[in-house]
Structures are given as C-alpha cells and as structure tokens.
Design a protein around this motif. Structure first.
Motif, PDB file in Angstrom:
ATOM      1  N   LEU A 130      47.842  30.139  68.487  1.00 18.01           N
ATOM      2  CA  LEU A 130      48.527  30.756  67.331  1.00 18.01           C
ATOM      3  C   LEU A 130      48.628  29.457  66.133  1.00 18.01           C
ATOM      4  O   LEU A 130      48.022  29.900  65.031  1.00 18.01           O
ATOM      5  N   GLN A 131      48.782  28.215  66.625  1.00 18.86           N
ATOM      6  CA  GLN A 131      48.823  27.236  65.439  1.00 18.86           C
ATOM      7  C   GLN A 131      47.589  27.119  64.856  1.00 18.86           C
ATOM      8  O   GLN A 131      47.613  27.048  63.649  1.00 18.86           O
ATOM      9  N   PRO A 132      46.115  27.075  65.366  1.00 19.74           N
ATOM     10  CA  PRO A 132      45.297  26.913  64.516  1.00 19.74           C
ATOM     11  C   PRO A 132      45.103  28.160  63.533  1.00 19.74           C
ATOM     12  O   PRO A 132      44.592  27.955  62.242  1.00 19.74           O
ATOM     13  N   LEU A 133      45.513  29.235  63.889  1.00 17.57           N
ATOM     14  CA  LEU A 133      45.421  30.355  62.922  1.00 17.57           C
ATOM     15  C   LEU A 133      46.523  30.398  61.767  1.00 17.57           C
ATOM     16  O   LEU A 133      46.296  30.694  60.743  1.00 17.57           O
ATOM     17  N   LYS A 134      47.719  29.794  62.184  1.00 16.09           N
ATOM     18  CA  LYS A 134      48.720  29.463  61.025  1.00 16.09           C
ATOM     19  C   LYS A 134      48.076  28.324  60.323  1.00 16.09           C
ATOM     20  O   LYS A 134      48.360  28.501  58.780  1.00 16.09           O
ATOM     21  N   ASP A 135      47.554  27.338  60.694  1.00 17.81           N
ATOM     22  CA  ASP A 135      46.970  26.568  59.926  1.00 17.81           C
ATOM     23  C   ASP A 135      45.850  26.880  58.925  1.00 17.81           C
ATOM     24  O   ASP A 135      45.885  26.605  57.628  1.00 17.81           O
ATOM     25  N   LYS A 136      45.069  27.933  59.638  1.00 15.47           N
ATOM     26  CA  LYS A 136      44.080  28.750  58.498  1.00 15.47           C
ATOM     27  C   LYS A 136      44.624  29.491  57.596  1.00 15.47           C
ATOM     28  O   LYS A 136      44.226  29.385  56.554  1.00 15.47           O
ATOM     29  N   MET A 137      45.883  30.147  58.056  1.00 16.38           N
ATOM     30  CA  MET A 137      46.347  30.946  56.951  1.00 16.38           C
ATOM     31  C   MET A 137      47.083  30.090  55.840  1.00 16.38           C
ATOM     32  O   MET A 137      46.761  30.251  54.610  1.00 16.38           O
ATOM     33  N   ALA A 138      47.494  28.940  56.374  1.00 17.24           N
ATOM     34  CA  ALA A 138      47.798  27.969  55.188  1.00 17.24           C
ATOM     35  C   ALA A 138      46.935  27.382  54.313  1.00 17.24           C
ATOM     36  O   ALA A 138      47.216  27.278  53.066  1.00 17.24           O
ATOM     37  N   GLU A 139      45.861  27.230  54.845  1.00 14.76           N
ATOM     38  CA  GLU A 139      44.548  26.689  54.023  1.00 14.76           C
ATOM     39  C   GLU A 139      44.059  27.813  53.096  1.00 14.76           C
ATOM     40  O   GLU A 139      43.860  27.635  52.082  1.00 14.76           O
ATOM     41  N   TYR A 140      44.134  29.206  53.589  1.00  8.56           N
ATOM     42  CA  TYR A 140      43.764  30.238  52.503  1.00  8.56           C
ATOM     43  C   TYR A 140      44.941  30.266  51.377  1.00  8.56           C
ATOM     44  O   TYR A 140      44.522  30.382  49.963  1.00  8.56           O
ATOM     45  N   MET A 141      46.250  29.829  51.649  1.00 11.19           N
ATOM     46  CA  MET A 141      47.300  29.889  50.567  1.00 11.19           C
ATOM     47  C   MET A 141      47.075  29.099  49.550  1.00 11.19           C
ATOM     48  O   MET A 141      47.629  28.899  48.475  1.00 11.19           O
ATOM     49  N   GLN A 142      46.083  27.810  49.822  1.00  7.01           N
ATOM     50  CA  GLN A 142      45.937  26.850  48.904  1.00  7.01           C
ATOM     51  C   GLN A 142      44.841  27.184  47.947  1.00  7.01           C
ATOM     52  O   GLN A 142      44.615  26.394  47.038  1.00  7.01           O
TER      53      GLN A 142
END
Length: 194
Positions: A130-142
């Motif tokens: 889950l955490q790498p996907l959350k990190d990817k979502m945070a990257e999108y939001m930037q």
C-alpha cells in the motif's frame, strides 16, 4: 511470470533519455514499466484476471461518464505520462480536460505526454504494497494540473481520496465514491470493484 513489481536502479551514467525510456517500454510491451523521479525503473507484470476485470470496470465507468460529459478524454492503464518531476507514470485509469489535451503537440501525444491528468485512479492489486501506491498518489498531487485522485484498496475495502494541498481522506467500504466537483456527476459504483 512475475508476481509483484520490482525496481531496477540504474547508475547515473546509464540513465535513459525520455526517448530511450519510451523505446524501452515499447520493446517490453507485456510489462507495465514506470520510472520514478530518481531514475529507478519499476517493472510490473500484467495483472491477474480478477484485478484486470476490476480495472476494466473502473475504466468503463469513467469512460461512460466521460462520453456523456464530453469535456475531456479518458486513458487506460497502458498510457504513460511524464510528470513535472521527470517521473513516468501509468495510472490505472485517468481523465483529462480537452483543453489541456488539445494544448499538446501531436508529437507529445504520441509518446508519454508531458502532463499529468486532471483525475487519476490507482487500483491496488493483491501483490501490491500500500505505501508505494500512497507515495505515487502523493507524487501525482504535486504535478501541475492534477485535481483529484482515488486509490482503491480492494483488500481492505477502502478508498483513499487525494486532492492537491490537502491531507488524504479515507472512506471505509463505500458503496459509491463521488468525484464532484472535479468530474461533475461522476460517481464510482464500488459494487463492481470490490
């Protein structure tokens, strides 16, 4: 067959240009390949049949809404985008306003377009952490232009909602998830996804 993704780290002297990375992905079409801002390459195998079906249902719902709405276009999980960080990402489903898409040159549209969609969806596969996907979502939001993201965790029946500059929101076992006001009238029916 690979059961989960793995990361390849490249020495600085071997970093690929955007064109080389695109060509690398084209000759390895059976794999989903992404690159993070640090040049690390993630190779993901094709999804299992059940996850593929759930991905299809997500994309279908988004596509049907998009056709009726007419203000943007959808992309499937095999579409790559180059984010402002230099990362190359392929959301499981995404949508972009026509005015942003039409501002790109035809050459930019033929490769991994240098733009982040307005709306991105990631669906957690059983083998995904889950955490790498959350990190990817945070990257999108930037990334400039993105307005909304859904991370669907089928394992725990949760949907994480992401908006730029805001904390993630977690919905527990929702029946539907609304994308208003970014995608007016679009609501994802989770019964076909869980």
């Amino acid at each position: 067959m690979l059961s989960s993704s793995f990361v390849i780290q490249m020495p600085p002297s071997m970093q690929m240009t955007d064109e080389q990375f695109f060509d690398f992905c084209q000759v390895n079409r059976d794999l989903r390949i992404e690159m993070n801002p640090f040049g690390e390459i993630s190779i993901m195998p094709p999804t299992g049949s059940e996850t593929g079906n759930r991905n299809f249902n997500v994309a279908l719902q988004l596509g049907v809404w998009s056709e009726k709405d007419g203000t943007g276009i959808c992309f499937d999980s095999s579409t790559g985008f180059t984010l402002s960080t230099g990362a190359k990402r392929s959301p499981d489903a995404s949508w972009m306003k026509l005015e942003r898409w039409n501002a790109l040159s035809s050459e930019q549209k033929q490769v991994f377009a240098p733009i982040c969609p307005d709306f991105v969806i990631e669906l957690r596969s059983p083998s995904d952490n889950l955490q790498p996907l959350k990190d990817k979502m945070a990257e999108y939001m930037q990334a400039p232009g993105v307005q909304l993201g859904f991370l669907i965790d089928r394992k725990h029946h949760r949907v994480y909602i992401y908006r730029p500059g805001q904390s993630e929101e977690c919905l527990e076992n929702p029946e539907t998830v609304s994308a208003d006001p970014v995608l007016p009238g679009f609501s994802l029916n989770m019964s076909k996804i869980w």
